[in-house]
Write an enzyme that holds these catalytic residues in place. Structure first.
Site, PDB file in Angstrom:
ATOM      1  N   LYS A 216       0.838  -1.091   0.010  1.00 16.75           N
ATOM      2  CA  LYS A 216      -0.102   0.042  -0.165  1.00 16.75           C
ATOM      3  C   LYS A 216       0.840   1.298  -0.081  1.00 16.75           C
ATOM      4  O   LYS A 216       2.170   1.263   0.439  1.00 16.75           O
ATOM      5  CB  LYS A 216      -0.835   0.049   1.149  1.00 16.75           C
ATOM      6  CG  LYS A 216      -0.196   0.149   2.420  1.00 16.75           C
ATOM      7  CD  LYS A 216       0.230   1.374   2.943  1.00 16.75           C
ATOM      8  CE  LYS A 216       0.785   1.330   4.458  1.00 16.75           C
ATOM      9  NZ  LYS A 216       1.362   2.823   4.698  1.00 16.75           N
TER      10      LYS A 216
ATOM     11  N   VAL B 266      11.155  -4.461   3.135  1.00 14.52           N
ATOM     12  CA  VAL B 266      11.285  -4.715   4.508  1.00 14.52           C
ATOM     13  C   VAL B 266      11.115  -3.628   5.294  1.00 14.52           C
ATOM     14  O   VAL B 266      12.139  -2.678   4.851  1.00 14.52           O
ATOM     15  CB  VAL B 266      11.917  -5.869   5.169  1.00 14.52           C
ATOM     16  CG1 VAL B 266      11.900  -6.066   6.517  1.00 14.52           C
ATOM     17  CG2 VAL B 266      11.689  -7.155   4.455  1.00 14.52           C
TER      18      VAL B 266
ATOM     19  N   ALA C 142       3.575  -1.726   4.274  1.00 15.82           N
ATOM     20  CA  ALA C 142       2.838  -2.427   5.001  1.00 15.82           C
ATOM     21  C   ALA C 142       3.053  -4.005   4.466  1.00 15.82           C
ATOM     22  O   ALA C 142       2.169  -4.625   4.576  1.00 15.82           O
ATOM     23  CB  ALA C 142       1.435  -2.125   4.800  1.00 15.82           C
ATOM     24  N   GLY C 143       4.303  -4.276   3.934  1.00 22.98           N
ATOM     25  CA  GLY C 143       4.426  -5.468   3.667  1.00 22.98           C
ATOM     26  C   GLY C 143       4.099  -6.618   4.557  1.00 22.98           C
ATOM     27  O   GLY C 143       3.441  -7.629   4.389  1.00 22.98           O
ATOM     28  N   GLY C 144       4.556  -6.676   6.038  1.00 18.53           N
ATOM     29  CA  GLY C 144       4.311  -7.450   6.967  1.00 18.53           C
ATOM     30  C   GLY C 144       2.785  -7.441   7.279  1.00 18.53           C
ATOM     31  O   GLY C 144       2.272  -8.851   7.373  1.00 18.53           O
TER      32      GLY C 144
ATOM     33  N   SER D 275       0.491  -6.786   5.177  1.00 20.48           N
ATOM     34  CA  SER D 275      -0.161  -7.343   3.936  1.00 20.48           C
ATOM     35  C   SER D 275       0.047  -8.966   3.991  1.00 20.48           C
ATOM     36  O   SER D 275      -0.862  -9.633   3.637  1.00 20.48           O
ATOM     37  CB  SER D 275       0.042  -6.844   2.668  1.00 20.48           C
ATOM     38  OG  SER D 275      -0.622  -7.315   1.824  1.00 20.48           O
TER      39      SER D 275
ATOM     40  N   ASP E 203      -2.293  -1.713  10.532  1.00 17.20           N
ATOM     41  CA  ASP E 203      -2.247  -1.673   9.008  1.00 17.20           C
ATOM     42  C   ASP E 203      -3.095  -3.015   8.569  1.00 17.20           C
ATOM     43  O   ASP E 203      -3.419  -3.087   7.337  1.00 17.20           O
ATOM     44  CB  ASP E 203      -0.971  -1.529   8.162  1.00 17.20           C
ATOM     45  CG  ASP E 203      -0.569  -0.216   8.237  1.00 17.20           C
ATOM     46  OD1 ASP E 203      -1.280   0.685   8.416  1.00 17.20           O
ATOM     47  OD2 ASP E 203       0.741  -0.052   8.029  1.00 17.20           O
TER      48      ASP E 203
END
Length: 292
Positions: free
Chosen positions: A10, A95, A100-102, A104, A136
């Site tokens: 995002k 990372v 918001a990789g983690g 998601s 998130d």
């Protein structure tokens, strides 16, 4: 049985911190939208009851510190699920980047295991579970474009941005969200975004209005600690991006660009001094059936 789920990144078109709440969290107001940079989560149900996880990135924790691991453990605990799961995270989102990789990954795990384990949970129920994992995660369960309030658990879908290119550039270092919020509390930033103007521009499909309404109240805080972020921002503007902003608590900077040729020129220019550069599209309102 195995299921694969797309976990898109995002960006924040706006991010405002209204005040600190009695529970210690911050009251937020943000406009967020999904972009076509995504991890892939593979989920394999196992006869053993344990949750196991591996990632293609060495920078990602592969135990209970991982949000996807916590998502699986939460479902098992809440719904007395007997089988276990082996989770593989194919990592493409940088990372500690403000994308918001983690979160998601956790949302994709909730969505995938809901189907894999036949739990029959609604999207709203998955959003509520996501709020127990991270701020998130509820948005990432919903994805698309939304006005997000509270700790991140109150979502209102809104119109997606018109089609355009998104150029992303991330410095070598990451940023601690907790550290940024701690420093934010020690200052009185005066760069709050006009969220209403952003929502109106999105509803009208006004690309210029969207670019003019970009704003992130955390940006000045991060720029003071990490001057590289400011230099990337300046370069992106210099190379011709029509709207430029830092996403989340940073350090990733994104630029909105209408024309593909210009976006490619910006990417080429940024690669001269920034290794992590991406050129992607907006995803719009994401199809909730993300599993394969």
């Amino acid at each position: 049985m195995e299921i694969s789920v797309k976990a898109p990144a995002k960006i924040n078109l706006t991010l405002d911190v209204l005040h600190k709440r009695d529970d210690g969290y911050h009251e937020l107001e943000m406009v967020m939208t999904s972009i076509d940079l995504a991890d892939r989560i593979d989920l394999v149900s196992t006869s053993q009851p344990s949750v196991r996880l591996r990632s293609t990135s060495g920078f990602v924790p592969q135990d209970e510190r991982n949000l996807a691991y916590r998502a699986a453990a939460l479902l098992k605990e809440n719904y007395d699920v007997k089988p276990g799961v082996f989770i593989t995270i194919h990592k493409h989102i940088p990372v500690a980047a403000g994308l918001a990789g983690g979160s998601s990954d956790a949302a994709a795990t909730l969505i995938g295991l809901n189907k894999l384990w036949n739990l029959g949970l609604t999207l709203d129920e998955l959003v509520e579970l996501g709020a127990q994992i991270g701020s998130d995660v509820p948005y990432c369960v919903h994805a698309g474009t939304a006005l997000v309030r509270g700790r991140g658990e109150r979502l209102m879908p809104i119109s997606s941005p018109p089609a355009c290119w998104v150029v992303l550039a991330k410095p070598e270092h990451g940023v601690s969200t907790a550290e940024v919020f701690q420093k934010f509390e020690q200052v009185s930033p005066d760069n709050s975004p006009d969220t209403k103007a952003m929502v109106a521009a999105l509803e009208q499909g006004d690309f210029s209005g969207i670019c003019a309404s970009l704003g992130n109240v955390l940006e000045d805080v991060t720029l003071k600690s990490y001057p590289t972020v400011g230099r990337i921002k300046d370069k992106m503007k210099e190379f011709g991006a029509e709207g430029v902003l830092m996403s989340g608590s940073g350090p990733t900077v994104f630029g909105l660009v209408r024309q593909e040729a210009r976006a490619r020129r910006i990417v080429n220019g940024l690669r001269g001094f920034c290794r992590h550069v991406y050129m992607v599209r907006m995803l719009g309102q994401l199809d909730q059936n993300r599993t394969k």
